[in-house]
Each structure stands twice: as structure tokens, then as C-alpha cells.
Design a protein around this motif. Structure first.
Motif, short mmCIF file in Angstrom:
data_model
loop_
_atom_site.label_atom_id
_atom_site.label_comp_id
_atom_site.label_asym_id
_atom_site.label_seq_id
_atom_site.Cartn_x
_atom_site.Cartn_y
_atom_site.Cartn_z
N LYS A 69 2.71 47.15 -11.26
CA LYS A 69 3.18 45.79 -12.12
C LYS A 69 4.22 45.21 -11.06
CE LYS A 69 0.84 45.93 -16.52
NZ LYS A 69 0.44 44.49 -16.15
N TYR A 70 5.34 46.29 -11.18
CA TYR A 70 6.80 45.75 -10.31
C TYR A 70 6.62 45.28 -8.65
CZ TYR A 70 11.55 45.64 -9.51
OH TYR A 70 12.82 45.12 -9.24
N ASN B 138 3.93 44.13 -7.91
CA ASN B 138 3.12 42.91 -7.98
C ASN B 138 3.86 41.67 -8.17
OD1 ASN B 138 0.87 44.02 -6.96
ND2 ASN B 138 0.19 44.52 -9.01
N ASP C 211 5.86 41.39 -11.20
CA ASP C 211 6.08 41.31 -12.62
C ASP C 211 7.56 41.69 -12.91
OD1 ASP C 211 3.59 40.51 -12.87
OD2 ASP C 211 2.91 42.37 -13.96
N THR C 212 8.10 40.95 -13.90
CA THR C 212 9.69 41.33 -14.29
C THR C 212 9.59 42.70 -15.34
OG1 THR C 212 9.45 39.70 -16.09
CG2 THR C 212 10.10 39.15 -14.04
N LYS D 134 8.22 41.59 -18.87
CA LYS D 134 6.93 41.24 -18.98
C LYS D 134 6.03 42.63 -18.87
CE LYS D 134 3.07 38.37 -16.60
NZ LYS D 134 2.09 39.70 -16.65
N ILE D 135 6.78 43.48 -18.02
CA ILE D 135 5.92 44.79 -17.99
C ILE D 135 6.09 45.38 -19.39
CG2 ILE D 135 6.16 47.20 -17.03
CD1 ILE D 135 6.93 45.97 -14.35
N ARG E 171 6.35 43.73 -22.53
CA ARG E 171 5.37 43.41 -23.16
C ARG E 171 4.00 43.83 -22.97
NH1 ARG E 171 8.07 37.03 -22.75
NH2 ARG E 171 9.81 37.51 -23.86
N ASP E 172 3.61 43.87 -21.80
CA ASP E 172 2.18 44.07 -21.37
C ASP E 172 1.94 45.52 -21.85
OD1 ASP E 172 2.10 42.46 -18.19
OD2 ASP E 172 1.88 41.73 -20.25
N CYS F 248 12.54 50.39 -13.23
CA CYS F 248 12.48 49.26 -11.92
C CYS F 248 13.70 49.35 -11.10
CB CYS F 248 12.41 48.16 -12.60
SG CYS F 248 10.93 47.64 -13.61
#
Length: 814
Positions: A13-14, A16, A18-19, A22-23, A25-26, A40
């Protein structure tokens, strides 16, 4: 340590974009925000997540605590609430997966779901774990959830709103077989049942064995199916069935008498295994098996292993219920067509229309070229020239999604190492040095093989539909052909070429016919109809002949077998694109067996056609000089600083030294000239692969000086023997001496006639005086002085007189 799966998700995700927030929360609280931010930061610094040491206590300590404190409490609570009939399952934490934990649970709980059947490892629990809960979460009105009772109320109302297809165990288009139309306790299943043939199958009522696993497998009604005698059970279209194929979706199954019973399921199509899966069954836990195997003509169920559950028997039986199955194809599938690119290189293009005739091309191409390009796939190949053709030494296969974004690029490294992942729509499997790739969106499939021949090269078999082949954006050699084509093939013979390769090359058509015959007869042996693309067999045969002619090897003829077999399967329209890789992997043993049988025939054929051959020609035969003159007619033009004379298979050479210098300098100059001549002669001998007979080579020196020069003559081949200087030798019937006189020749024949001697003098000596005297006035002073000294006195005349063997008085008479 945090779960490796969570780390991989964060990493993906990082990358791609994503902050960290956001990660977090997902992940829905699966890991803390601070931890996500720290990971990160590691990705920015190191490119990956690196944890120096696992946080928390050692795993073995946590496992021991789990077994000592947690599990006994769970057992006590379960027995108190549920009695003796309940199932225990844990999540995927490391202490829960430890073998000591698994062993304790298996021995202590009434029934236990081991880790191999946990989501996401279990197909029967996957729909509930990911699909149902996701639908449930989306259906709940979270604004109304203020308490536990409100949550329960929302769960109940949301489940009622599910569409029927969500909870259906047998979707539309399939038939649910529950075996409940039978009666009695136990009976064999009819051989022809529900349009299919059943082998070694029976049905049993739950009341017949009330304590067995048959009751566990029961999902509806009173009856389940079982494998008779605990032996192999099969379902097939069979000879008596009007169907050509069927699809199997799912079923419920359990072991009847043994726990940890292993069940092997194998799907077949046209005698080729296209599916294989093995699961473990329990007696007190039913397993929902979801196969989704499409367009097969047979499935086998075979059990083995397991431990006695002490339920009254010890057989390897299973109980099956609610079989979800369909007969025939659910929808017409577009046929797949092939493009072959192999050898040095051979190209058989995609057909442009159904029924079009396939054609073979022998390409002449080096460097990078596009083999195939569509909206979803791009294949670049690199051809490097070799003595036997332009073989493929590298490639790059790139896949794209609907937005034309690259998913991945496969290269030769993916064939030697673990292949990379290209997403859920691209299936990649590796067997040995073979790479099988299938892309659902295209649809497209490829079979890439590696061969060590010629220093290593790659061979391609591509599969695509006519829709994509004829699309405006589709191009490449598989569609448009290669830009360079070779002329008629010819074998290039080198020092490493063997006699067997030359014989095989000359018999290329017979060799290829043998392999093609074995390939096309492979399926009729099993009672199947051979179906191929029009002209494909001729194209493969022609390509095979070219390869065998050029290489003298049957290796490419063996590849023709695999091409023919895959074409037979492909063009019957029975192969789902998702199963193409499995089909190709499982025809390997058929190809090897067929190629072995053909190779035996070819070996016998070659041995019978090869005659024993010894070097040399019969003595006094005209064959030897004839061959020498034909193959060595350019010998004279290849030698330097000499005058050569060829007769039959003999060579005589005259090497003249420089005139007008001192005798010692003449010898040095002559030695250089002889060495240069020897170098040229040996180089010519190496080019034509004909040795020099050094034992019969002799040297004769002729000059006014007495004896021969004080230097030796050696060949450069490494021989220690030197060429002998001789005072005379016999050549073409004449005895030639160092003084070039006729005495010994005339004496040999007993000739003393003055008339003959006079004739020889007039022929060889008098012409010298004839041409010297007319030009004498035109010579320089030095030349006149030299000529007077050599020709103008009787001393020189006496030399010539002695040369022809006449005395001074006879010369006066002349």
C-alpha cells in the motif's frame, strides 16, 4: 513480531502511494498507527520493513503459556456450555500454529479444526470469511448501532436482505445431487446415474451407521454417497453417456471411519490430467469442497492413510452429499489457436480465420523483435546468430491491465528462479525449466521452454483466440510473419560435426515422418479422434525437416511431437484458458514417451543405412588421383614463392633462391623461401582436412656448389623428424640428380647411342646459345662480362657437354 502478511500489505500500500493514516484505517486496527508510521519510515530508508528483534516474549514462551493457561480454560468452558459435542478453532497467531498447540488441541478437544483448514487456507471457509462478512458489514445501518441489542437486531435484519444467490450452495446452471431418492439401508449406485457413469459408488442411509462419519457428511435428507470398499471411485461421461464433458462445482464430504484421511481428487480431459488436489478429512467435521473444475470428462476420488477413530470400522471410506454438478459446457467457448516459435528459428503463425491453413517459415533475424503484441500482452525476443541459425537467447513478456498499466515483466530469470507474481488474473507455474503462463483477461496463454542446445535458447508456444489475433492493435511475428526468411536449408559441417549428424541430416524427411507418425498415433491408441488445425501437421513436418537438415539432431523433431499433441488438445475447444498451463504440464510425460519410441525407430533406421567406411583408396586405383585432382585443383594457386607441378596425387615444387649474391646469402634466402612455402602448404592441408605424408617428402638441392646447404627443413606440425636432403630421386620415371645430368637415367636404360646424345644436346643445350648471341650487343657491360665468363668459353660448354654425356671431340664434330 507483527504478522508477515500485515507487513506485506503495508509495504504494498505504501508503494502504491497510500499514506500511513490511510493504511492504518484500511487495516481496521490490525496494527497501531505508530507501528504503521515506523514501518513506512523503514520503507523510505531501506526499501523494506526490517525488524531487528521480535517484540514481546519469545514464541516458545508464549506457546507454553497458551497451552498451560488458555487452552485448558477454553476446554472447561466449552464442555460446560456445549457438552461433549462441539468444535474448537483458533486464529492464525503464531502460538496457535505451533505444533505443540496443534497436538494438544487434537488430543483434548471433542473436535478440532487444524490450521490447514483455517481461513484463508480452507476453500469451504473462504466464502464466509471474506464474502459473507463483507456483505453483512455493508448491509448494516451503523447509525442505528448504539448498543449490543441494536447490533444483534441489525445483524438479523441484514441477513434477511441477502440475495438468494449469496447463500446458495449450487448456483444457477448446475444440478444439486443429494442422493435422497433412494431407499433401504445401503445399496450400490447405478452405473449410469444422472447422465453420468459412476464407478465403485454406493449410497447409505444415516440410520445404517449412526455413529460413523456418514452422518457428519449428511447435509440434507437421509442418504449420502460413498466409495465402495474404500477404493477408488470415479465419475465420467463414459461410452454410454451422450455427453462430452461436465463441470463440478462443489460437494460436502467427511471421512467415515478414520481421522486425517487423505483424499486425492484428479480431473481428466482426453486422457490428460488437468486438475489435481489433495485434502484431509475428519470423521466429526464435514468439509465443504469447492473445486469449480470446468469441462472435464472424468474425476477420480482416491483415499489413503488416516488413523482409526474407533467408530466401528477401519476402512478408508468417505461420505459425500450435495454434489453440485453440471453436464456439458455452460456456455460456448471461443477456440484457442497456436503460434509456435522454436528452433533456429521456425515460425508457425496464428491462423487468421477458422479453417485457414497453417504455414511454416524459417526466419533469418537477429536482434530484438516483437513476437506478439496485443492490448494485454507484449512479448519481445532477442535472436542471436549461431552457426546453426538465429536462436532466441533472451525475452521479455509484459502483461497490462485494462488501463494499459504494466502488471509485471517476465524474463529468463523467472525460469531459473522463483517466478514473480503478476496479480490474480495472471497464473504462472514453473516445472523444471518450463514456464507456463495464463492471462484471463486476454485470453492468452504461453508455454516457454529452455534448451541447452547451441549455448542455450528459448522456445515459445502461444495460445490466443481469433478475436484477439485479428484485433487492430494486435501485431508481431506470430501475426504478420518474420521480416527475414532463409533460403533452402543446408547443413554447415564443422570440425565438431559427427558422422551421425551428417547421416541424420541426409535422412531428415524420414526422421521427421517417424516422429510425426508417433505423435498422431498417440491419441488413436486410446480410442480418441485426432483433430488438428488444417495444414498444421504439414507445417510442423516442414519445420522439422528444416531443423533436422541444418542441425543433424533429432532434438527439434522431439519438439514437433509436443507441438502436435498440444494442437490436438487445443483445437477441440475443450480447454478453459485458466487450465491451459495444467494441460501443458501434464502432456510432458506423453511427449517424452512418444519421442522415446520415435527415437528408437530413428536409431535403428540410421544404423541400417550407415555403411562402414575406412580411409584411403585401393592401391593403383584411378579413384585416388581422380579425387585428388577434383578437390585439390586450387593447390597451385594457394602456394607462394614456388613453381608447383601436380601429377595424380603427387606434388613436386621448385623453390629458387636469389641470384647474383654470395652463396651463404643465397642459402639464407632459400631457407626463408622454403619456410614460407611450408607454411602455405600446411595451412592448405588444414583447410581441406588432408594430412601431408611427411615420410615420403624429400628435398633435392641443385647448384654449382658441391653438397647441400647447412640448414634443416621441418614441418611446423610439431614433428621432430626433418626432411632429408637426397643427391637424387626418381620422379615420374626419371632419375633427377643434383647436377641435373642424364648419365644415370641413360645408364639405367642401357643407352650408349651417340645419336640419342646428339639429339639431347640439340634439344636442351644448343637453344641456350641460340638466344644468347643475338641479344649480346644489347646487354650492359657487366652483363656481357658475366655472359662471356659463363657462355663465351669452352669451360661452360664442357659443363653442358658433360651434362648430356658427350666428350670434347664429339663436341668439335658438332
Amino acid at each position: 513480531m507483527k504478522s508477515k502478511d500485515i507487513q506485506d500489505i503495508v509495504l504494498s500500500k505504501y508503494r502504491n502511494g497510500d499514506t500511513p493514516t490511510k493504511i492504518f484505517r484500511d487495516l481496521s486496527g490490525g496494527v497501531g498507527l505508530a507501528t504503521v508510521k515506523r514501518w513506512c519510515q523503514m520503507i523510505r530508508q531501506y526499501g523494506s520493513i526490517k525488524l531487528s528483534s521480535p517484540p514481546g516474549r519469545l514464541r516458545i514462551a508464549r506457546t507454553s503459556e497458551n497451552i498451560r493457561k488458555v487452552l485448558p480454560e477454553a476446554l472447561e468452558y466449552g464442555n460446560k456450555v456445549f457438552g461433549n459435542d462441539w468444535i474448537f478453532q483458533q486464529d492464525g497467531a503464531k502460538p496457535h500454529q505451533h505444533y505443540l498447540t496443534q497436538q494438544w488441541c487434537r488430543n483434548s478437544f471433542p473436535s478440532f479444526i487444524h490450521k490447514d483448514c483455517w481461513p484463508p487456507n480452507s476453500p469451504d471457509l473462504n466464502p464466509l470469511d471474506y464474502s459473507i462478512w463483507d456483505e453483512l458489514a455493508n448491509a448494516i445501518d451503523w447509525n442505528k448501532v448504539k448498543s449490543k441489542s441494536a447490533l444483534i437486531q441489525q445483524l438479523n435484519s441484514s441477513v434477511k436482505g441477502f440475495p438468494p444467490v449469496m447463500c446458495s450452495t449450487c448456483p444457477s446452471g448446475f444440478t444439486l445431487i443429494d442422493f435422497d431418492e433412494f431407499s433401504g439401508g445401503v445399496s450400490p449406485l447405478p452405473p449410469f446415474y444422472r447422465g453420468l457413469e459412476w464407478t465403485n459408488a454406493g449410497v447409505v442411509a444415516r440410520s445404517y451407521h449412526p455413529t460413523s462419519g456418514y452422518v457428519t457428511a449428511l447435509s440434507s435428507g437421509e442418504y449420502v454417497s460413498f466409495n465402495g470398499g474404500g477404493n477408488l471411485m470415479s465419475i465420467s461421461v463414459g461410452i454410454s453417456s451422450p455427453l462430452e464433458a461436465f463441470s463440478i462445482k462443489s460437494f460436502v464430504i467427511a471421512a467415515a471411519w478414520k481421522n486425517d484421511l487423505q483424499l486425492s481428487m484428479t480431473g481428466w480431459r482426453s486422457e490428460v490430467r488437468v486438475h489435481n488436489q489433495t485434502i484431509i478429512l475428519q470423521t466429526k467435521l464435514a468439509t465443504d469442497v469447492v473445486l469449480d473444475w470446468r469441462n472435464i470428462d472424468k474425476i477420480n476420488f482416491e483415499t489413503f492413510g488416516g488413523t482409526n477413530a474407533m467408530l466401528g470400522d477401519d476402512g478408508t471410506h468417505f461420505g459425500m452429499d450435495n454434489l453440485c454438478i453440471t453436464t456439458g459446457s455452460e456456455e460456448p467457448q471461443e477456440l484457442l489457436y497456436k503460434c509456435d516459435y522454436w528452433g533456429d528459428p521456425q515460425l508457425i503463425q496464428f491462423p487468421k480465420a477458422a479453417g485457414s491453413i497453417a504455414s511454416s517459415t524459417w526466419c533469418q533475424i537477429t536482434g530484438s523483435s516483437v513476437l506478439y503484441q496485443s492490448s494485454y500482452v507484449l512479448i519481445n525476443v532477442v535472436n542471436s546468430g549461431s552457426q546453426r541459425g538465429d536462436i532466441v537467447t533472451s525475452f521479455a513478456m509484459t502483461f497490462y491491465n485494462d488501463d494499459n498499466i504494466s502488471l509485471c515483466t517476465l524474463t529468463p530469470s523467472d525460469m531459473t528462479e522463483i517466478p514473480q507474481s503478476c496479480g490474480p488474473d495472471v497464473r504462472i507455474s514453473k516445472t523444471g525449466y518450463d514456464l507456463n503462463v495464463a492471462y484471463r483477461k486476454a485470453p492468452f496463454s504461453a508455454w516457454i521452454r529452455y534448451s541447452s542446445w547451441g549455448g542455450g535458447h528459448y522456445k515459445f508456444t502461444l495460445f490466443a483466440t481469433l478475436t484477439h489475433i485479428n484485433a487492430a492493435s494486435t501485431t508481431g511475428m506470430c501475426v504478420n510473419g518474420c521480416r527475414g526468411k532463409r533460403s533452402a536449408p543446408q547443413m554447415i559441417i564443422t570440425e565438431s560435426t559427427t558422422h551421425k549428424e551428417m547421416v541424420t541430416s541426409s535422412m531428415a524427411d524420414k526422421v521427421c515422418d517417424t516422429f510425426m507418425k508417433e505423435a498422431t498415433q498417440q491419441f488413436p491408441r486410446n480410442g480418441l479422434v485426432v483433430e488438428t488445425t488444417p495444414g498444421y501437421l504439414d507445417a510442423v513436418r516442414q519445420a522439422c525437416i528444416i531443423d533436422v537438415t541444418v542441425t543433424g539432431s533429432t532434438q527439434f523433431a522431439e519438439q514437433s511431437v509436443s507441438n502436435v499433441i498440444t494442437d490436438i488438445l487445443t483445437h477441440k475447444g475443450e480447454i478453459n484458458i485458466e487450465d491451459m498451463s495444467d494441460v501443458i504440464k501434464n502432456i510432458t510425460h506423453i511427449t517424452e514417451q512418444t519421442a522415446t519410441e520415435a527415437e528408437i525407430e530413428v536409431e535403428t533406421m540410421i544404423e541400417n543405412s550407415t555403411l562402414p567406411c575406412k580411409p584411403g583408396c585401393p592401391q593403383s586405383s584411378v579413384l585416388s588421383p581422380t579425387l585428388f585432382i577434383i578437390y585439390n585443383c586450387d593447390l597451385g594457386s594457394s602456394l607462394a614463392n614456388c613453381t608447383s607441378h601436380l601429377f595424380a596425387d603427387d606434388l613436386a615444387v621448385i623453390v629458387a633462391g636469389q641470384l647474383g649474391i654470395k652463396y651463404s646469402y643465397q642459402c639464407l634466402d632459400l631457407e626463408k623461401r622454403i619456410k614460407l612455402f611450408i607454411d602455405h602448404l600446411e595451412y592448405y592441408s588444414y583447410l581441406i582436412d588432408q594430412p601431408i605424408n611427411t615420410n615420403k617428402t624429400q628435398a633435392l638441392f641443385t647448384a654449382r656448389a658441391i653438397g647441400h646447404p647447412k640448414f634443416d627443413i621441418h614441418f611446423n606440425s610439431g614433428s621432430k623428424e626433418k626432411i632429408n636432403w637426397v643427391p637424387e630421386y626418381k620422379y615420374l620415371g626419371y632419375i633427377i640428380s643434383s647436377k641435373l645430368v642424364w648419365d644415370k637415367f641413360l645408364t639405367l636404360f642401357g643407352c650408349t647411342s651417340p645419336t640419342l646424345r646428339k639429339t639431347l644436346f640439340l634439344s636442351f643445350v644448343l637453344p641456350i646459345f641460340t638466344w644468347v648471341y643475338p641479344i649480346f650487343p644489347f646487354l650492359s657491360v657487366k652483363q656481357q662480362t658475366c655472359s662471356s665468363r659463363n657462355y663465351g668459353n669452352w669451360n661452360y660448354f664442357r659443363v653442358f657437354s658433360k651434362w648430356v654425356g658427350i666428350n670434347h671431340e664429339q663436341s668439335n664434330n658438332l
